[in-house]
Motif scaffolding. Structure first.
Motif, PDB file in Angstrom:
ATOM      1  N   LYS A  16       0.489   8.847  -9.532  1.00 37.34           N
ATOM      2  CA  LYS A  16      -1.011   8.719  -9.226  1.00 37.34           C
ATOM      3  C   LYS A  16      -1.806   8.853 -10.614  1.00 37.34           C
ATOM      4  O   LYS A  16      -1.629  10.025 -11.108  1.00 37.34           O
ATOM      5  CB  LYS A  16      -1.583   9.760  -8.144  1.00 37.34           C
ATOM      6  CG  LYS A  16      -2.940   9.484  -7.696  1.00 37.34           C
ATOM      7  CD  LYS A  16      -3.233  10.629  -6.358  1.00 37.34           C
ATOM      8  CE  LYS A  16      -4.431   9.992  -5.986  1.00 37.34           C
ATOM      9  NZ  LYS A  16      -4.926  10.895  -4.808  1.00 37.34           N
ATOM     10  N   TYR A  30     -10.594   3.657 -10.727  1.00 34.50           N
ATOM     11  CA  TYR A  30      -9.706   3.722  -9.662  1.00 34.50           C
ATOM     12  C   TYR A  30      -8.637   4.480  -9.671  1.00 34.50           C
ATOM     13  O   TYR A  30      -7.924   4.481 -10.760  1.00 34.50           O
ATOM     14  CB  TYR A  30      -9.410   2.204  -9.431  1.00 34.50           C
ATOM     15  CG  TYR A  30      -9.001   2.042  -7.838  1.00 34.50           C
ATOM     16  CD1 TYR A  30      -9.434   2.197  -6.748  1.00 34.50           C
ATOM     17  CD2 TYR A  30      -7.316   1.905  -7.817  1.00 34.50           C
ATOM     18  CE1 TYR A  30      -9.023   2.181  -5.488  1.00 34.50           C
ATOM     19  CE2 TYR A  30      -6.943   1.547  -6.563  1.00 34.50           C
ATOM     20  CZ  TYR A  30      -7.725   1.873  -5.429  1.00 34.50           C
ATOM     21  OH  TYR A  30      -6.911   1.558  -4.211  1.00 34.50           O
ATOM     22  N   LEU A  32      -4.942   4.940  -8.708  1.00 34.11           N
ATOM     23  CA  LEU A  32      -3.839   3.908  -8.372  1.00 34.11           C
ATOM     24  C   LEU A  32      -2.603   4.706  -8.110  1.00 34.11           C
ATOM     25  O   LEU A  32      -2.180   5.596  -9.126  1.00 34.11           O
ATOM     26  CB  LEU A  32      -3.387   2.827  -9.471  1.00 34.11           C
ATOM     27  CG  LEU A  32      -2.491   1.733  -9.249  1.00 34.11           C
ATOM     28  CD1 LEU A  32      -3.037   0.901  -8.055  1.00 34.11           C
ATOM     29  CD2 LEU A  32      -2.485   1.133 -10.367  1.00 34.11           C
ATOM     30  N   SER A  33      -1.774   4.503  -7.099  1.00 28.95           N
ATOM     31  CA  SER A  33      -0.549   5.389  -6.860  1.00 28.95           C
ATOM     32  C   SER A  33       0.837   4.376  -6.648  1.00 28.95           C
ATOM     33  O   SER A  33       0.528   3.271  -5.952  1.00 28.95           O
ATOM     34  CB  SER A  33      -0.837   6.270  -5.934  1.00 28.95           C
ATOM     35  OG  SER A  33      -0.979   5.542  -4.622  1.00 28.95           O
ATOM     36  N   GLU A  35       2.557   5.021  -4.369  1.00 24.62           N
ATOM     37  CA  GLU A  35       2.631   4.936  -2.644  1.00 24.62           C
ATOM     38  C   GLU A  35       1.766   3.631  -2.251  1.00 24.62           C
ATOM     39  O   GLU A  35       2.210   2.831  -1.271  1.00 24.62           O
ATOM     40  CB  GLU A  35       1.912   6.191  -2.184  1.00 24.62           C
ATOM     41  CG  GLU A  35       2.044   6.342  -0.676  1.00 24.62           C
ATOM     42  CD  GLU A  35       1.589   7.621  -0.275  1.00 24.62           C
ATOM     43  OE1 GLU A  35       0.373   7.684   0.462  1.00 24.62           O
ATOM     44  OE2 GLU A  35       2.020   8.648  -0.685  1.00 24.62           O
ATOM     45  N   GLU A  36       0.448   3.402  -3.025  1.00 19.78           N
ATOM     46  CA  GLU A  36      -0.235   2.469  -2.467  1.00 19.78           C
ATOM     47  C   GLU A  36       0.319   1.074  -2.839  1.00 19.78           C
ATOM     48  O   GLU A  36       0.430   0.049  -2.076  1.00 19.78           O
ATOM     49  CB  GLU A  36      -1.683   2.330  -3.438  1.00 19.78           C
ATOM     50  CG  GLU A  36      -2.567   1.170  -3.126  1.00 19.78           C
ATOM     51  CD  GLU A  36      -3.670   1.307  -4.105  1.00 19.78           C
ATOM     52  OE1 GLU A  36      -4.472   0.185  -4.051  1.00 19.78           O
ATOM     53  OE2 GLU A  36      -4.018   2.499  -4.621  1.00 19.78           O
ATOM     54  N   LEU A  37       1.023   0.932  -4.046  1.00 19.35           N
ATOM     55  CA  LEU A  37       1.859  -0.281  -4.451  1.00 19.35           C
ATOM     56  C   LEU A  37       2.874  -0.723  -3.396  1.00 19.35           C
ATOM     57  O   LEU A  37       3.082  -1.808  -3.241  1.00 19.35           O
ATOM     58  CB  LEU A  37       2.320  -0.182  -5.863  1.00 19.35           C
ATOM     59  CG  LEU A  37       1.140  -0.096  -6.946  1.00 19.35           C
ATOM     60  CD1 LEU A  37       1.858   0.323  -8.292  1.00 19.35           C
ATOM     61  CD2 LEU A  37       0.417  -1.276  -7.009  1.00 19.35           C
ATOM     62  N   ALA A  39       3.048   0.480  -0.484  1.00 17.97           N
ATOM     63  CA  ALA A  39       2.384  -0.078   0.995  1.00 17.97           C
ATOM     64  C   ALA A  39       2.093  -1.475   0.970  1.00 17.97           C
ATOM     65  O   ALA A  39       2.006  -2.123   1.984  1.00 17.97           O
ATOM     66  CB  ALA A  39       1.343   1.108   1.185  1.00 17.97           C
ATOM     67  N   SER A  40       1.736  -1.871  -0.313  1.00 16.38           N
ATOM     68  CA  SER A  40       1.251  -3.413  -0.326  1.00 16.38           C
ATOM     69  C   SER A  40       2.114  -4.504  -0.091  1.00 16.38           C
ATOM     70  O   SER A  40       2.055  -5.581   0.533  1.00 16.38           O
ATOM     71  CB  SER A  40       0.808  -3.745  -1.702  1.00 16.38           C
ATOM     72  OG  SER A  40       1.739  -3.779  -2.627  1.00 16.38           O
TER      73      SER A  40
END
Length: 184
Positions: A16, A30, A32-33, A35-37, A39-40
């Protein structure tokens, strides 16, 4: 002590980090993690450069930006990264004409923790080597390339490899998208 470079088949480390996504006042940063990537559900191409405000680095960053739509067309998220701070990234973007209109985030690994986990931190200067990772939608490293500090990489080769990996087929030497793959 030599670094052990995170390689093909490994899970990309969790992170993160603050990234610069704009030069517009109040909208620069922003979080950026990984985890977010993940989940995309998209492929990720993360490329690293040694230092902001240098000579080879902006040529590569600008070339990745010139091909940004090629990555989007391949359902891939493009991320640039270095061990410089988000404030240095933001200043460089504002200062350098070729970097003002970037379409991808500039990740700031100020703690050098991600570069260290990846094994790409140069021992003497403590900056990242020119590394490029292609990570599949499950978070697994599918390709890595590493260049010495003074040699720029070839963005078209990164796109060619991404195309080949996305076929999930056997691709011969110098294969390019649109050519036949090898039959099993």
């Amino acid at each position: 002590m030599r670094n052990v470079i995170l390689s093909v088949g490994s899970e990309f480390p969790e992170f993160k980090k603050t990234a610069v996504i704009s030069i517009e006042k109040g909208k620069e940063f922003y979080e950026l993690s990984s985890e977010e990537l993940k989940a995309s559900g998209k492929w990720v191409v993360m490329f690293w450069w040694p230092k902001d405000f240098t000579f080879v680095c902006p040529t590569e960053i600008a070339e990745f930006n010139n091909h940004y739509q090629d990555f989007v067309d391949r359902d891939a998220v493009l991320i640039g990264a270095s061990t410089d701070s988000e404030y240095v990234h933001a200043a460089w973007r504002r200062d350098h004409a070729d970097l003002r209109g970037l379409h991808f985030p500039m990740l700031a690994d100020t703690s050098k923790s991600l570069a260290t986990e990846l094994g790409i931190l140069e021992e003497n200067e403590k900056v990242a080597y020119r590394a490029t990772y292609i990570i599949d939608p499950q978070g697994i490293v599918r390709w890595v390339s590493l260049y010495d500090l003074n040699v720029g990489r070839n963005v078209k080769e990164v796109i060619r490899v991404l195309d080949a990996l996305q076929t999930d087929e056997l691709c011969p030497c110098n294969w390019v998208k649109g050519e036949a793959t090898l039959a099993n």
